[in-house]
Design a protein around this motif. Structure first.
Motif, PDB file in Angstrom:
ATOM      1  N   LEU A   1     -14.057  -9.268 -19.011  1.00 25.55           N
ATOM      2  CA  LEU A   1     -14.086  -9.382 -20.473  1.00 25.55           C
ATOM      3  C   LEU A   1     -14.358 -10.830 -20.859  1.00 25.55           C
ATOM      4  O   LEU A   1     -13.849 -11.754 -20.203  1.00 25.55           O
TER       5      LEU A   1
ATOM      6  N   LYS B   1     -16.165 -14.912  -9.357  1.00 28.66           N
ATOM      7  CA  LYS B   1     -16.040 -13.540  -8.842  1.00 28.66           C
ATOM      8  C   LYS B   1     -15.838 -13.540  -7.322  1.00 28.66           C
ATOM      9  O   LYS B   1     -15.150 -12.675  -6.787  1.00 28.66           O
TER      10      LYS B   1
ATOM     11  N   GLY C   1     -10.619   2.584  -8.462  1.00 23.80           N
ATOM     12  CA  GLY C   1     -11.823   1.890  -8.027  1.00 23.80           C
ATOM     13  C   GLY C   1     -12.394   2.416  -6.727  1.00 23.80           C
ATOM     14  O   GLY C   1     -13.126   1.721  -6.048  1.00 23.80           O
TER      15      GLY C   1
ATOM     16  N   PHE D   1     -18.465  -2.296  -0.962  1.00 24.65           N
ATOM     17  CA  PHE D   1     -17.971  -3.468  -1.697  1.00 24.65           C
ATOM     18  C   PHE D   1     -18.241  -4.761  -0.928  1.00 24.65           C
ATOM     19  O   PHE D   1     -18.510  -5.795  -1.537  1.00 24.65           O
TER      20      PHE D   1
ATOM     21  N   ARG E   1     -10.047  -2.919  -0.183  1.00 22.31           N
ATOM     22  CA  ARG E   1     -11.259  -3.220  -0.946  1.00 22.31           C
ATOM     23  C   ARG E   1     -11.094  -4.523  -1.727  1.00 22.31           C
ATOM     24  O   ARG E   1     -12.015  -5.331  -1.804  1.00 22.31           O
TER      25      ARG E   1
ATOM     26  N   GLU F   1     -17.695   6.769 -14.109  1.00 24.27           N
ATOM     27  CA  GLU F   1     -17.169   5.550 -13.481  1.00 24.27           C
ATOM     28  C   GLU F   1     -16.218   4.805 -14.408  1.00 24.27           C
ATOM     29  O   GLU F   1     -15.276   4.162 -13.962  1.00 24.27           O
TER      30      GLU F   1
ATOM     31  N   ARG G   1     -12.947   6.817 -14.163  1.00 23.33           N
ATOM     32  CA  ARG G   1     -12.226   6.641 -12.898  1.00 23.33           C
ATOM     33  C   ARG G   1     -11.913   5.182 -12.600  1.00 23.33           C
ATOM     34  O   ARG G   1     -11.319   4.857 -11.589  1.00 23.33           O
ATOM     35  N   LYS G   2     -12.362   4.300 -13.472  1.00 25.29           N
ATOM     36  CA  LYS G   2     -12.178   2.842 -13.362  1.00 25.29           C
ATOM     37  C   LYS G   2     -12.917   2.217 -12.177  1.00 25.29           C
ATOM     38  O   LYS G   2     -12.605   1.100 -11.766  1.00 25.29           O
ATOM     39  N   THR G   3     -13.864   2.930 -11.607  1.00 29.73           N
ATOM     40  CA  THR G   3     -14.668   2.303 -10.549  1.00 29.73           C
ATOM     41  C   THR G   3     -15.656   1.318 -11.170  1.00 29.73           C
ATOM     42  O   THR G   3     -16.088   0.380 -10.520  1.00 29.73           O
TER      43      THR G   3
ATOM     44  N   GLU H   1     -15.007  -0.842 -13.446  1.00 30.21           N
ATOM     45  CA  GLU H   1     -14.329  -2.128 -13.527  1.00 30.21           C
ATOM     46  C   GLU H   1     -14.398  -2.836 -12.171  1.00 30.21           C
ATOM     47  O   GLU H   1     -14.661  -4.038 -12.107  1.00 30.21           O
ATOM     48  N   ALA H   2     -14.171  -2.059 -11.116  1.00 35.21           N
ATOM     49  CA  ALA H   2     -14.231  -2.628  -9.765  1.00 35.21           C
ATOM     50  C   ALA H   2     -15.633  -3.163  -9.477  1.00 35.21           C
ATOM     51  O   ALA H   2     -15.787  -4.205  -8.834  1.00 35.21           O
TER      52      ALA H   2
ATOM     53  N   LEU I   1     -17.827  -4.259 -11.799  1.00 37.30           N
ATOM     54  CA  LEU I   1     -18.132  -5.404 -12.658  1.00 37.30           C
ATOM     55  C   LEU I   1     -17.446  -6.678 -12.179  1.00 37.30           C
ATOM     56  O   LEU I   1     -17.857  -7.782 -12.537  1.00 37.30           O
TER      57      LEU I   1
ATOM     58  N   ASP J   1     -19.137  -5.522 -23.244  1.00 40.94           N
ATOM     59  CA  ASP J   1     -17.861  -5.001 -22.728  1.00 40.94           C
ATOM     60  C   ASP J   1     -17.497  -3.636 -23.298  1.00 40.94           C
ATOM     61  O   ASP J   1     -17.005  -2.769 -22.598  1.00 40.94           O
TER      62      ASP J   1
ATOM     63  N   LEU K   1     -16.476  -0.759 -20.401  1.00 34.98           N
ATOM     64  CA  LEU K   1     -15.068  -0.676 -20.003  1.00 34.98           C
ATOM     65  C   LEU K   1     -14.396   0.477 -20.700  1.00 34.98           C
ATOM     66  O   LEU K   1     -14.653   0.744 -21.879  1.00 34.98           O
ATOM     67  N   GLU K   2     -13.514   1.109 -19.955  1.00 30.68           N
ATOM     68  CA  GLU K   2     -12.742   2.199 -20.542  1.00 30.68           C
ATOM     69  C   GLU K   2     -11.834   1.592 -21.601  1.00 30.68           C
ATOM     70  O   GLU K   2     -11.278   0.509 -21.411  1.00 30.68           O
TER      71      GLU K   2
ATOM     72  N   SER L   1      -8.696   0.669 -23.267  1.00 33.73           N
ATOM     73  CA  SER L   1      -7.302   0.680 -22.797  1.00 33.73           C
ATOM     74  C   SER L   1      -6.340   0.639 -23.975  1.00 33.73           C
ATOM     75  O   SER L   1      -6.733   0.387 -25.086  1.00 33.73           O
TER      76      SER L   1
END
Lengths: 245, 388
Positions: free
Chosen positions: A55, A77, A89, A103, A150, B203, B206-208, B210-211, B213, B381, B385-386, B388
Motif C-alpha cells: 500500500l 521487497k 498466500g 516464490f 515461503r 487471488e 485467497r490473499k495470494t 498480496e503475497a 505483490l 491498490d 487488494l482485498e 479489509s
C-alpha cells in the motif's frame, strides 16, 4: 533499522474519507522483535501493508536501513518477508514444492539455489513427507509451515507477521513461537501483530499499540510495566485504549 | 519473469477442473450435439410422409391429383380444419361436392386449404400442395386457351429467371455458418473465463495476490503473465472448438461433410481464422481481466462476467439476417461484430484480405485500449487488494 515518520493512510470510500493510520511515527532497531497491538480495525494490517510496500502511504515516510520504500520499493521487497494471516498466500492446486519454487523465482533466486533452499526449509519445518503433495489437501498446521517457508525463502532481514497464530491449534502456535525465537537469534527484525497478550509478552521486547489509527504507545515492554506498575499486559492494553480514546 | 509467471498460471489453471470442463468438454458436447441434431433431423434428406386431410367421401378430381404425390397419406375426414388444428394432418383441403361439375362447365369452384403457419412442416406441405394444384390449374387454362384458338404464351409476355449468386447451398452451409460463429466465439469467451475469475478476483479472495505483490516483481510483469494465460486458454478453446467442429462435420455427419471446401484456398482461410481467433482471445482476456479486477470474490467476478458473455453474443443475432455479400467495411471494424462476420465469410469460402486486415487492426486497437485500462487498474491498490 525501520524508521516510520508521520505515516498516514486515508481511504476514500464514496463521499467519506476514512483515515486508517494517522500520523504514526516510531523506529525499530535491527534484530528487535516488536509486537503490534490494536483492536480489529485499529490500522495494524494497513500499517504492515505499507511497510511491506503493498500500500502507498497518503503521507509520511518509511525507511528500512536508510532506504525510502517509496523511492526504491524493489530493493525493500528483497529485504522483507511477509506473512498475512497464518496460512495464506498458497496456491492450492500446486504442490508445496511448486509453491516455494515459484516464490523463489519471483524473488530472483536461480533454479539451482532455489531447489537447495526448498530442501533446507523442508528439513527445518519437517515438510519432507508432503513436499510433493498438492496444498489443497493440507491441514492448517501443514499450510502454516509452507506459508512460513515461503516467507523465508529469500532469507529476508525484516519479517512482518500479521496475526500469524489466529486459528491455529496449540501445537502449530507453539511451533510458530519457537520459530520467532530462532529468527531472533539469527538477528532478524520482526514485527508481528497479535491479539494474544501472553504471546506478545513471551516473544517481544517492545510493543507498538495503536488505536483508531493513532499511536498509543511505543517502547520497551519493561518500561511499560514500570510506567504502569503492573505486568498484566491485558489490563495495560485496555487502560491505554481508554486513555487513547 | 513474464514467462515464469505465465508457465505457473497455466499449470495452475489446467489443474482446475472448471477450466478442463469449459475448455474441452463443453466444446465437444456443443459441437457433437448441435451438428448431429441438425444433420439427423433438420437436414435429413429422407422425406417425411405428409398427411393431407380431405373432406369425407369426396371423389373430386383434385384429390386424384394429390393421390399421385409421393410420400403422401390422404385421410378422409369430415372436418379437415380440425385435423390440422389438432396436428393430425399438415394440410387440410375442403372442396364443395359440385367442384368437378363447376370445373367442367367453366365455372369457378372454390377450394379451401388449411395450414398451420406455426409449423414448418405444415408450411412446407402447403407449398407442395399449392404447387401441384397450380400445375394442374395451368394445364386446364392452357387447354381452355387452345380450344379458344389462343396461344397460351399470351399469358407470359416475358420470361423471368431467378439465379442465385450465393454459393450453392441446400441449407447446410447456412446452418454451419450460424453454429460455427457461436461455437467458436463462445469457446474463446468460455475458455478463459474460469482462469480470469481465478487469477484476479480469486487471488484477492485467497490473499495470494498480496503475497505476489510483496515480491520484487513489477506489476506490469504480473498482469502480463496472467493476461497471457487467460488469452492462451481462450485461444486454445476457440481453436479446439473449430477443430472439433470440422472433425464432427467431416466424419460424423452424412449431410454436411461437403460444407467445408478446404482444397481450394483452404490454407488462407485457416490462417485467417486462426489469427482472428487468437487476437479475439487476447481482446476477450483484456476485458475479462478488467471485470475480474472489479470484483473482490470469485462469485462477484462470475456475476460481472456472465452478462458480459451475453453482451458478446448480441452481434451474432444482428448478423443472422445479413448475407456474406451484404457485409460492409463497418462489419469488420466494430469489435466482436467483426469476428462473427469474418467467421461467416470464411465458412462461405469468401476470403477478403481487406476484411481480414480490418478485423486484425480494429481488434489490436481494442486490445491496446482494454489492456492499458487493466494495467492502470492493476497499479492501483483499491483494485488489487482485498478490502479489509
Amino acid at each position: 533499522m525501520i524508521e516510520v515518520e508521520h505515516l498516514t493512510k486515508a481511504f476514500k470510500d464514496k463521499k467519506k474519507t476514512i483515515t486508517a493510520v494517522n500520523d504514526v511515527s516510531f523506529s525499530i532497531q535491527k534484530g528487535e522483535v516488536v509486537g503490534l497491538l490494536g483492536e480489529n480495525g485499529a490500522g495494524k494490517t494497513t500499517m504492515l501493508r505499507m511497510i511491506a510496500t503493498v500500500l502507498h502511504p497518503s503521507c509520511g515516510s518509511i525507511l528500512i536501513d536508510g532506504i525510502d520504500i517509496l523511492k526504491d520499493p524493489m530493493k525493500i521487497k528483497r529485504k522483507i518477508g511477509v506473512l498475512f494471516g497464518s496460512e495464506t498466500g498458497l496456491y492450492e492446486r500446486l504442490t508445496a514444492r511448486e509453491n516455494l519454487l515459484y516464490f523463489a523465482k519471483l524473488y530472483g533466486i536461480n533454479n539451482h539455489e532455489a531447489k537447495g533452499k526448498v530442501e533446507q526449509l523442508s528439513v527445518r519445518f519437517g515438510m519432507k513427507e508432503y513436499l510433493d503433495r498438492r496444498v489443497a489437501g493440507f491441514s492448517k498446521g501443514m499450510r502454516q509451515k509452507v506459508a512460513i517457508a515461503r516467507t523465508l525463502i529469500h532469507d529476508p532481514e525484516v519479517i512482518l507477521f500479521d496475526e500469524p497464530t489466529t486459528g491455529l491449534d496449540i501445537t502449530s502456535a507453539n511451533m510458530f513461537r519457537q520459530l520467532i525465537h530462532e529468527l531472533r537469534t539469527e538477528g532478524k527484525t520482526i514485527i508481528f501483530s497479535s491479539h494474544i497478550m501472553e504471546e506478545v509478552k513471551l516473544l517481544c521486547e517492545s510493543v507498538i499499540m495503536i488505536h483508531k489509527g493513532e499511536l498509543v504507545y511505543h517502547g520497551k515492554l519493561r518500561d511499560l510495566y514500570a510506567e504502569e506498575k503492573s505486568e498484566d499486559l491485558n489490563d495495560i492494553f485496555m487502560s491505554r485504549l481508554v486513555e487513547g480514546a | 519473469m513474464v514467462w515464469g509467471i505465465f508457465k505457473k498460471e497455466l499449470i495452475d489453471s489446467l489443474r482446475d477442473r472448471k477450466t478442463i470442463v469449459l475448455s474441452v468438454l463443453i466444446p465437444i458436447i456443443l459441437n457433437a450435439g448441435l451438428m448431429l441434431l441438425f444433420d439427423r433431423v433438420v437436414l435429413n434428406k429422407s422425406e417425411d410422409t405428409m398427411t393431407i386431410a380431405v373432406n369425407q367421401n369426396s371423389q373430386s378430381t383434385i384429390y386424384k391429383w394429390l393421390y399421385d404425390m409421393k410420400n403422401t397419406k390422404i385421410k378422409e375426414l369430415s372436418d379437415p380444419m380440425e385435423a390440422v388444428k389438432d396436428g393430425d394432418a399438415q394440410v387440410g383441403i375442403k372442396v364443395g361436392s359440385d367442384f368437378d361439375q363447376k370445373l367442367k362447365n367453366g365455372g369457378s369452384p372454390e377450394l379451401t386449404i388449411y395450414s398451420d403457419s406455426g409449423s414448418s412442416k405444415s408450411s412446407a406441405a402447403v407449398e407442395t400442395v399449392k404447387n401441384i394444384i397450380s400445375m394442374h390449374e395451368q394445364t386446364i387454362v392452357n387447354e381452355k386457351l387452345q380450344s379458344a384458338h389462343i396461344d397460351p404464351k399470351v399469358l407470359n409476355p416475358f420470361q423471368m429467371k431467378v439465379k442465385n449468386v450465393a454459393k450453392d447451398d441446400d441449407g447446410g452451409m447456412y446452418l454451419v455458418s450460424l453454429f460455427a460463429q457461436i461455437i467458436i466465439v463462445l469457446g474463446v469467451m468460455m475458455g478463459g473465463v474460469s482462469a480470469a475469475n481465478d487469477l484476479f478476483a480469486g487471488e484477492k479472495e485467497r490473499k495470494t495476490m498480496e503475497a505476489l505483490l510483496i515480491t520484487p516483481v513489477k506489476r506490469s510483469h504480473l498482469i502480463t503473465g496472467k493476461w497471457l494465460t487467460i488469452s492462451v486458454l481462450g485461444a486454445i478453446t476457440g481453436i479446439f472448438s473449430t477443430v472439433t467442429l470440422v472433425v464432427f462435420i467431416k466424419f460424423f455427419t452424412t449431410n454436411l461433410p461437403n460444407v467445408f471446401d478446404l482444397e481450394h484456398g483452404g490454407g488462407k482461410l485457416i490462417a485467417a481464422l486462426l489469427i482472428a481467433i487468437i487476437l479475439f482471445a487476447f481482446l476477450v482476456a483484456s476485458i475479462q481481466v478488467i471485470f475480474s479486477l472489479f470484483a473482490n470474490t470469485m462469485k462477484e467476478a462470475q456475476n460481472y462476467i456472465s452478462p458480459l458473455m451475453l453482451l458478446g453474443m448480441l452481434p451474432y443475432y444482428f448478423l443472422i439476417t445479413v448475407s456474406v455479400n451484404e457485409m460492409t467495411t463497418m462489419h469488420f471494424i466494430i469489435p466482436f461484430l467483426n469476428i462473427y462476420a469474418l467467421i461467416k465469410q470464411l465458412i462461405y469460402g469468401v476470403y477478403s484480405l481487406q476484411n481480414v486486415l480490418l478485423t486484425i487492426g480494429s481488434t489490436l486497437v481494442c486490445i491496446v485500449i482494454f489492456f492499458t485500462i487493466a494495467r492502470v487498474m492493476f497499479g492501483k491498490d483499491r483494485w488489487v487488494l482485498e478490502k479489509s
